[in-house]
Design an enzyme around this catalytic site. Structure first.
Site, PDB file in Angstrom:
ATOM      1  N   ASP A   1      -0.060   5.113   0.758  1.00 32.27           N
ATOM      2  CA  ASP A   1      -0.331   6.085   1.823  1.00 32.27           C
ATOM      3  C   ASP A   1      -0.386   5.375   3.184  1.00 32.27           C
ATOM      4  O   ASP A   1      -1.237   4.510   3.392  1.00 32.27           O
ATOM      5  CB  ASP A   1      -1.684   6.759   1.513  1.00 32.27           C
ATOM      6  CG  ASP A   1      -2.204   7.601   2.645  1.00 32.27           C
ATOM      7  OD1 ASP A   1      -1.544   8.587   2.991  1.00 32.27           O
ATOM      8  OD2 ASP A   1      -3.274   7.270   3.200  1.00 32.27           O
TER       9      ASP A   1
ATOM     10  N   ASP B   1       0.878  -1.158   0.000  1.00 33.22           N
ATOM     11  CA  ASP B   1       0.000   0.000   0.000  1.00 33.22           C
ATOM     12  C   ASP B   1       0.927   1.222   0.000  1.00 33.22           C
ATOM     13  O   ASP B   1       2.091   1.124   0.395  1.00 33.22           O
ATOM     14  CB  ASP B   1      -0.847  -0.056   1.284  1.00 33.22           C
ATOM     15  CG  ASP B   1      -1.664   1.174   1.482  1.00 33.22           C
ATOM     16  OD1 ASP B   1      -2.462   1.496   0.597  1.00 33.22           O
ATOM     17  OD2 ASP B   1      -1.499   1.833   2.532  1.00 33.22           O
TER      18      ASP B   1
HETATM   19  P1  B16 Z   1      -6.681  10.035  -3.807  1.00 36.70           P
HETATM   20  P2  B16 Z   1      -3.714   4.039  -0.053  1.00 36.70           P
HETATM   21  C1  B16 Z   1      -5.607   5.936  -0.095  1.00 36.70           C
HETATM   22  O1  B16 Z   1      -4.284   5.547  -0.331  1.00 36.70           O
HETATM   23  C2  B16 Z   1      -5.676   6.806   1.156  1.00 36.70           C
HETATM   24  O2  B16 Z   1      -5.331   6.056   2.303  1.00 36.70           O
HETATM   25  C3  B16 Z   1      -7.096   7.329   1.312  1.00 36.70           C
HETATM   26  O3  B16 Z   1      -7.161   8.163   2.466  1.00 36.70           O
HETATM   27  C4  B16 Z   1      -7.468   8.127   0.061  1.00 36.70           C
HETATM   28  O4  B16 Z   1      -8.803   8.613   0.146  1.00 36.70           O
HETATM   29  C5  B16 Z   1      -7.315   7.215  -1.167  1.00 36.70           C
HETATM   30  O5  B16 Z   1      -5.980   6.720  -1.236  1.00 36.70           O
HETATM   31  C6  B16 Z   1      -7.608   7.950  -2.462  1.00 36.70           C
HETATM   32  O6  B16 Z   1      -6.609   8.918  -2.668  1.00 36.70           O
HETATM   33  O7  B16 Z   1      -7.650  11.082  -3.360  1.00 36.70           O
HETATM   34  O8  B16 Z   1      -5.252  10.525  -3.910  1.00 36.70           O
HETATM   35  O9  B16 Z   1      -7.126   9.357  -5.085  1.00 36.70           O
HETATM   36  O10 B16 Z   1      -3.646   3.912   1.424  1.00 36.70           O
HETATM   37  O11 B16 Z   1      -4.657   3.038  -0.718  1.00 36.70           O
HETATM   38  O12 B16 Z   1      -2.348   4.087  -0.703  1.00 36.70           O
HETATM   39 MG    MG Z   2      -2.865   3.117   3.251  1.00 30.50          MG
END
Ligand code: B16
Ligand code: MG
Length: 215
Positions: free
Chosen positions: A11, A9
């Site tokens: 974030d 993953d």
């Molecule tokens: P975006 P991951 C996720 O990343 C985040 O944890 C989540 O908080 C966010 O809403 C989602 O990506 C979408 O992100 O707005 O940049 O498209 O943890 O799956 O890497």
């Molecule tokens: Mg994450």
């Protein structure tokens, strides 16, 4: 090494963009007069942008039209991207770098499995654009975590079966997605306490030792 592929993953695992998501949502919701706090923010981990907004608006005092929701999501993303643009390769920690290098030296293929539609920008800011063997993200999926699609696509891009890959996650939605796809998982942060997590970890730095002797 038990695993042929490791799917990370982004974030909350590879980088701490979680704090920028919080800041951007907080600024956006304050302007809109919608209540938002860190506890609600925890529920947004791994969840897509539009589904995150639906969770946030559970606390709103009125309903929002589709156009209003789109405007809020765009505002948040504009601010989030501004914050991402301030990132540099110095934001990649030694612990993460070392773990990635050790796993690659051990012969593992390495992939990203992220819900984010900003994945490519984040990898570029961290100096990792050409590092991973495959990238599966919010731009190539129709179902977000806890659906397993993002990880199943990552494994397919690596040419591996789910049973040969380990998913590394910080979110309950991500651990559920891994389990639904037939993947074992390592969990960091809130995901370490999830009963579906195969390897609970304090930090990513503990991953290599934990799995290097698993057969
Ligand atoms: P975006 P991951 C996720 O990343 C985040 O944890 C989540 O908080 C966010 O809403 C989602 O990506 C979408 O992100 O707005 O940049 O498209 O943890 O799956 O890497
Ligand atoms: Mg994450």
């Amino acid at each position: 090494m038990r695993y042929k592929g490791i799917i990370f993953d982004l974030d909350g695992v590879i980088c701490h963009t979680d704090r920028y998501h919080y800041q951007a949502w907080k600024e956006t919701t304050d302007l809109a007069g919608v209540y938002f706090d860190e506890t609600i923010n925890e529920r947004l981990r791994g969840v897509s942008r539009t589904e995150s907004l639906d969770i946030i608006l559970e606390r709103a005092e009125r309903t929002y039209s589709a156009a209003e929701k789109q405007a809020l999501a765009e505002k948040k993303n504009g601010r989030y991207v501004e914050l991402l643009r301030q990132m540099t390769p110095a934001d990649l920690t030694e612990e993460v770098k070392e773990t990635l290098d050790l796993l690659r030296q051990a012969g593992c293929k390495l992939a990203i499995g992220s819900s984010s539609r900003n994945t490519k920008l984040i990898l570029e800011r961290l100096g990792l654009s050409d590092f991973f063997d495959a990238v599966s993200d919010g731009t190539n999926i129709t179902h977000s975590k806890p659906h397993p699609e993002v990880f199943l696509k990552a494994a397919a891009y690596l040419g591996l079966d789910a049973s040969d890959c380990l998913v590394v996650e910080d979110a309950d939605a991500g651990i559920a997605a891994a389990a639904a796809g037939g993947f074992e998982s390592a969990g960091i942060g809130q995901a370490a306490a999830n009963p579906q997590t195969t390897y609970p970890l304090q930090t990513l730095g503990a991953l290599y030792i934990k799995i290097c002797n698993v057969r």
